[in-house]
Design a protein around this motif. Structure first.
Motif, short mmCIF file in Angstrom:
data_model
loop_
_atom_site.label_atom_id
_atom_site.label_comp_id
_atom_site.label_asym_id
_atom_site.label_seq_id
_atom_site.Cartn_x
_atom_site.Cartn_y
_atom_site.Cartn_z
N MET A 1 79.39 47.41 5.98
CA MET A 1 78.38 46.67 5.20
C MET A 1 78.58 45.18 5.37
O MET A 1 79.72 44.71 5.35
N ASN A 2 77.51 44.45 5.54
CA ASN A 2 77.59 43.01 5.76
C ASN A 2 78.08 42.31 4.50
O ASN A 2 77.49 42.41 3.43
N ALA A 3 79.14 41.53 4.66
CA ALA A 3 79.70 40.83 3.51
C ALA A 3 79.17 39.41 3.40
O ALA A 3 79.54 38.68 2.49
N ASN A 4 78.32 38.99 4.33
CA ASN A 4 77.77 37.65 4.31
C ASN A 4 76.26 37.73 4.30
O ASN A 4 75.60 37.51 5.30
N PRO A 5 75.66 38.08 3.16
CA PRO A 5 74.22 38.35 3.12
C PRO A 5 73.39 37.09 3.26
O PRO A 5 73.83 35.99 3.04
N THR A 6 72.10 37.33 3.57
CA THR A 6 71.15 36.24 3.77
C THR A 6 69.95 36.45 2.87
O THR A 6 69.45 37.55 2.75
N VAL A 7 69.47 35.38 2.23
CA VAL A 7 68.19 35.43 1.54
C VAL A 7 67.15 34.90 2.51
O VAL A 7 67.25 33.76 2.98
N ILE A 8 66.17 35.69 2.89
CA ILE A 8 65.10 35.28 3.79
C ILE A 8 63.80 35.27 3.00
O ILE A 8 63.48 36.24 2.31
N LEU A 9 63.06 34.17 3.11
CA LEU A 9 61.84 34.02 2.33
C LEU A 9 60.64 34.49 3.14
O LEU A 9 60.54 34.21 4.32
N PHE A 10 59.71 35.17 2.47
CA PHE A 10 58.53 35.71 3.16
C PHE A 10 57.28 35.27 2.40
O PHE A 10 57.29 35.12 1.18
N ILE A 78 65.80 28.52 2.72
CA ILE A 78 64.86 28.08 1.68
C ILE A 78 63.81 27.18 2.33
O ILE A 78 64.11 26.06 2.72
N HIS A 79 62.59 27.69 2.46
CA HIS A 79 61.53 26.99 3.18
C HIS A 79 60.45 26.51 2.22
O HIS A 79 59.96 27.29 1.38
N VAL A 80 60.04 25.27 2.38
CA VAL A 80 59.05 24.70 1.48
C VAL A 80 57.72 25.44 1.57
O VAL A 80 56.96 25.51 0.59
N ALA A 81 57.41 26.00 2.73
CA ALA A 81 56.14 26.70 2.90
C ALA A 81 55.98 27.86 1.94
O ALA A 81 54.85 28.24 1.60
N ARG A 112 82.84 30.01 -3.92
CA ARG A 112 81.81 30.43 -2.97
C ARG A 112 81.72 29.48 -1.76
O ARG A 112 81.84 28.27 -1.90
N THR A 113 81.49 30.07 -0.60
CA THR A 113 81.28 29.31 0.63
C THR A 113 79.91 29.67 1.19
O THR A 113 79.61 30.84 1.41
N ILE A 114 79.06 28.67 1.40
CA ILE A 114 77.77 28.89 2.05
C ILE A 114 77.99 28.69 3.54
O ILE A 114 78.17 27.56 4.02
N LYS A 115 77.98 29.78 4.27
CA LYS A 115 78.26 29.71 5.71
C LYS A 115 77.04 29.33 6.53
O LYS A 115 77.17 28.74 7.60
N HIS A 116 75.86 29.71 6.05
CA HIS A 116 74.62 29.40 6.78
C HIS A 116 73.58 28.92 5.79
O HIS A 116 73.17 29.64 4.89
N LEU A 117 73.15 27.67 5.96
CA LEU A 117 72.14 27.08 5.08
C LEU A 117 71.02 26.52 5.93
O LEU A 117 71.25 25.70 6.82
N GLU A 118 69.81 26.99 5.69
CA GLU A 118 68.63 26.48 6.40
C GLU A 118 67.62 26.00 5.37
O GLU A 118 67.19 26.76 4.49
#
Length: 494
Positions: A1-10, A78-81, A112-118
């Protein structure tokens, strides 16, 4: 199981395993039956990564068990769109609140460590300090692997003075948070006018930057000569892997020292040709040039443009159904540049153009495996038609010696194939020269709404002339292509 999850906006509701209403139903069950809340954090976080931002945040209201989870994610996009439609001021207000909330730790003791921030956002001055501070807090652990920023200007069609202002605002933003932006890995910008040294300063301070993408950008005009600026990149210690320069106002792009650069995209340049000058780019292996030629842009040789490059493996050239803006040339000059070339894509060649000129690529690229052509045959006249457009002229080419053979080409791919004797002759020419050819793939032109909407007699005749073969004709075309050849080449049509 992925221990570094991602929130993707749709924009659209996601097809997630656990949509928001199901989470609520589960939370409403008796404690003994609420098995999902009994799962460890890393599994719950893996569930949240499959949800849109709104649902992920709502999950924190289900119970105390869920309250800390959204601010425990190690990857955030986190995308402004995704805050539209609203006025830009309201959008940025909501966006900034969300960014600050999601980037703050859930508690003072949270490690907490944010490894990937967009992040993507508008370059609106009143919000930049809040965003900058949030990014600085999120990256202060020094464990951020990726920090990607997509920055849009908050004016749809800015005037030149506004472009200058955006450039000053952007550089001030970066200079205010140097510690945070030293982790920057990808930067995408639009509608920015840079000062003379701004790009150099960006690359020097953001030494982890791997992608720089510029669209509708330029630099201040020389006050003495009034000439457009040259984009000069001299960054011997840069980590830059990819550069995109799209519809920018530079006279030319000079890559003096970019030792790690692997991919380059240059599109819709407004200066003369060639648009690029290469210095030390020893790793460059993928180049894409796209241009609907203007009347002052004359054809150039690829050996002139790609001088000093010896590692190219893939080249993509898009002519946008206009003038062919490269000149065929003999292998003597191109061989050092194309000796490692494996793939070439020649796209949107206007249909009446003779194709024999493309054979110069085979002569100069002995390692070529894939040869892909896309023909543009639009009754709607798609392509530049205004007075600034370059005139379409046929391209002539002195044929290679009769004994020339290519031994590595395995795939010929033609998009926009039609029942046409000229095309059949061209394919047979390639088959004759490419003795190792294994497969020919012939496809119809991609759909075009404008062409489909045309129903006058002239367009009907054009479509008949350029029609893709019907099923009953395909076998006859295959036989016509292989007639007289002993090799067995697989030919797929459609």
């Amino acid at each position: 199981m992925n221990a570094n999850p991602t929130v993707i906006l749709f924009f659209k509701p996601p097809t997630a395993t656990f949509p928001g209403h199901r989470l609520q139903c589960l939370a409403d069950q008796d404690q003994d039956e609420d098995r999902i809340s009994a799962l460890p954090d890393h599994i719950l976080l893996d569930i949240l990564e499959r949800l849109d931002l709104h649902t992920a945040i709502q999950s924190s209201t289900l119970s105390r068990r869920w309250a800390h989870l959204p601010r425990s994610l190690s990857r955030l996009l986190i995308h402004v769109a995704h805050f539209l439609p609203r006025g830009r001021k309201k959008v940025m207000t909501a966006y900034t609140v969300a960014v600050r909330s999601l980037l703050l730790p859930s508690s003072p003791t949270n490690d907490r460590t944010i490894k990937h921030l967009e992040l993507s956002f508008y370059l609106t001055e009143s919000y930049l300090q809040s965003i900058g501070h949030a990014v600085a807090n999120a990256t202060e652990s020094g464990k951020t692997n990726r920090l990607d920023l997509i920055i849009w200007t908050d004016v749809g069609h800015p005037e030149y003075e506004q472009w200058l202002l955006f450039g000053e605002r952007l550089m001030s933003f970066f200079q205010s948070f140097p510690t945070a932006f030293k982790w920057l890995t990808r930067l995408t910008l639009r509608n920015i006018t840079f000062g003379e040294t701004d790009i150099h300063n960006l690359l020097s301070s953001c030494n982890k930057l791997e992608l720089l993408s510029l669209t509708y950008c330029d630099a201040v005009i020389n006050p003495i000569t009034s000439e457009d600026a040259i984009l000069t990149i001299d960054a011997p210690h840069s980590a830059l892997l990819a550069l995109e320069v799209i519809t920018c106002g530079y006279a030319r792009v000079d890559l003096i020292q970019v030792p790690n650069l692997r991919r380059l995209v240059c599109a819709n340049w407004i200066g003369g040709n060639p648009p690029l000058v290469f210095g030390n780019v020893p790793q460059l292996d993928n180049v894409a040039l796209r241009l609907s030629a203007l009347h002052w842009q004359t054809p150039f040789t690829l050996s002139h443009c790609f001088a000093n490059t010896t590692s190219l493996s893939a080249v993509y050239l898009n002519f946008y159904n206009q003038m062919i803006w490269i000149e065929p040339e003999g292998p003597k000059h191109l061989f050092p540049i194309f000796s490692n070339l494996r793939e070439i894509y020649l796209y949107n060649i206007f249909y009446d153009c003779d194709l024999n000129w493309t054979m110069f690529v085979l002569e100069a690229a002995p390692s070529l495996n894939d040869f892909c052509l896309m023909l543009s045959r639009h009754p709607c006249g798609r392509g530049r038609s205004d007075e600034d457009g370059a005139k379409k002229v046929n391209v002539s080419w002195d044929q290679a010696p009769p004994d020339f053979k290519h031994h590595r080409l395995s795939l010929l791919h033609i998009i926009g194939f039609a029942v046409d004797e000229k095309l059949v002759k061209y394919i047979r020419l390639v088959m004759e020269r490419a003795v190792g050819l294994r497969r020919i793939c012939l496809l119809d032109q991609k759909p075009c709404d404008k062409c489909d909407a045309m129903d006058d007699a002239q367009s009907s005749l054009s479509r008949n002339r350029w029609r893709f073969p019907v099923e009953e004709e395909k076998e006859a075309i295959r036989q016509q292509l292989v007639d007289g050849f002993s090799s067995s080449v697989e030919i797929s049509i459609g």
